[in-house]
Design an enzyme around this catalytic site. Structure first.
Site, PDB file in Angstrom:
ATOM      1  N   LYS A  89       0.830  -1.207   0.000  1.00 45.96           N
ATOM      2  CA  LYS A  89       0.000   0.000   0.000  1.00 45.96           C
ATOM      3  C   LYS A  89       0.865   1.259   0.000  1.00 45.96           C
ATOM      4  CE  LYS A  89      -3.899  -2.086   2.472  1.00 45.96           C
ATOM      5  NZ  LYS A  89      -4.669  -2.072   3.735  1.00 45.96           N
TER       6      LYS A  89
ATOM      7  N   ALA B 181      -0.734   1.076   6.007  1.00 43.32           N
ATOM      8  CA  ALA B 181      -1.020   0.217   7.162  1.00 43.32           C
ATOM      9  C   ALA B 181      -2.044  -0.843   6.778  1.00 43.32           C
ATOM     10  CB  ALA B 181      -1.536   1.051   8.335  1.00 43.32           C
ATOM     11  N   ASP B 182      -2.026  -1.923   7.531  1.00 48.02           N
ATOM     12  CA  ASP B 182      -3.013  -2.975   7.353  1.00 48.02           C
ATOM     13  C   ASP B 182      -3.253  -3.637   8.703  1.00 48.02           C
ATOM     14  OD1 ASP B 182      -4.593  -4.347   5.178  1.00 48.02           O
ATOM     15  OD2 ASP B 182      -3.716  -6.069   6.199  1.00 48.02           O
ATOM     16  N   THR B 183      -4.476  -4.071   8.929  1.00 50.11           N
ATOM     17  CA  THR B 183      -4.846  -4.718  10.189  1.00 50.11           C
ATOM     18  C   THR B 183      -5.553  -6.034   9.903  1.00 50.11           C
ATOM     19  OG1 THR B 183      -5.092  -2.578  11.297  1.00 50.11           O
ATOM     20  CG2 THR B 183      -6.173  -4.465  12.335  1.00 50.11           C
TER      21      THR B 183
END
Length: 189
Positions: free
Chosen positions: A53, A69-71
């Site tokens: 990203k 960011a990624d969760t």
């Protein structure tokens, strides 16, 4: 002159958390498809996605510092993404009910000559949930755009029995670790 800061995310929660730093930044949403690699661990997957990203936006804005960011919410070795529909949201919440799960958030900061990627893992325990609680929550629409079908900063907080780790990481951006990493890019709040 400080390089421009870009958040490569459309998440209102990440924007809210980055606003805490009181730094000027812009938002440019990354168009990366969120596909998991079955050969990666959850920690590797979440870092890889955050990096993709950030890189996608950094490649278009090479003189900027880009945060991606990624969760992921993981239970029994399986990562739960965003629910596709209300039935899937209910299924996820039933699985989380009365149990502990991991929330893993990765952050990738990309700049012209430097990059940094890290993750934070938090354990969250849920109370046992009734079908009525699950469906009342789903009717709010809150769970529909969130990994694991709940938002800890909203009504989903009512399900949380215990948290072991960074609350802000569960929201989508471990803000303290992110600020410390930004110092390596000469950005200070």
């Amino acid at each position: 002159m400080t390089k421009p800061l870009i958040l490569a995310s459309q998440s209102p929660r990440r924007k809210e958390l980055l606003d805490l730093l009181q730094l000027p930044y812009s938002i440019i949403v990354s168009e990366v498809e969120e596909k998991l690699n079955r050969n990666f661990s959850p920690e590797e997957n979440v870092q890889w996605l955050a990096k993709q990203k950030a890189k996608a936006v950094a490649d278009l804005h090479p003189h900027a510092i880009v945060i991606g960011a990624d969760t992921m919410v993981c239970l029994d070795g399986e990562c739960l993404g965003k629910p596709q529909d209300q039935e899937e949201a209910a299924s996820m919440l039933r699985r989380l009910s009365g149990r502990s799960h991991s929330v893993i958030t990765a952050v990738s900061i990309q700049a012209e000559n430097h990059s940094e990627t890290f993750y934070d893992k938090t354990e969250v325990a849920f109370w046992s949930l009734s079908e009525e609680e699950i469906w009342t929550y789903i009717e709010t629409k809150e769970p529909m755009d969130k990994a694991g079908a709940y938002g800890i900063q909203g009504r989903g907080a009512l399900f949380v029995k215990k948290i072991d780790g960074d609350y802000y990481s569960v929201m989508g951006l471990p803000i303290s670790k992110t600020m410390r990493a930004l110092r390596h890019f000469d950005i200070r709040a």
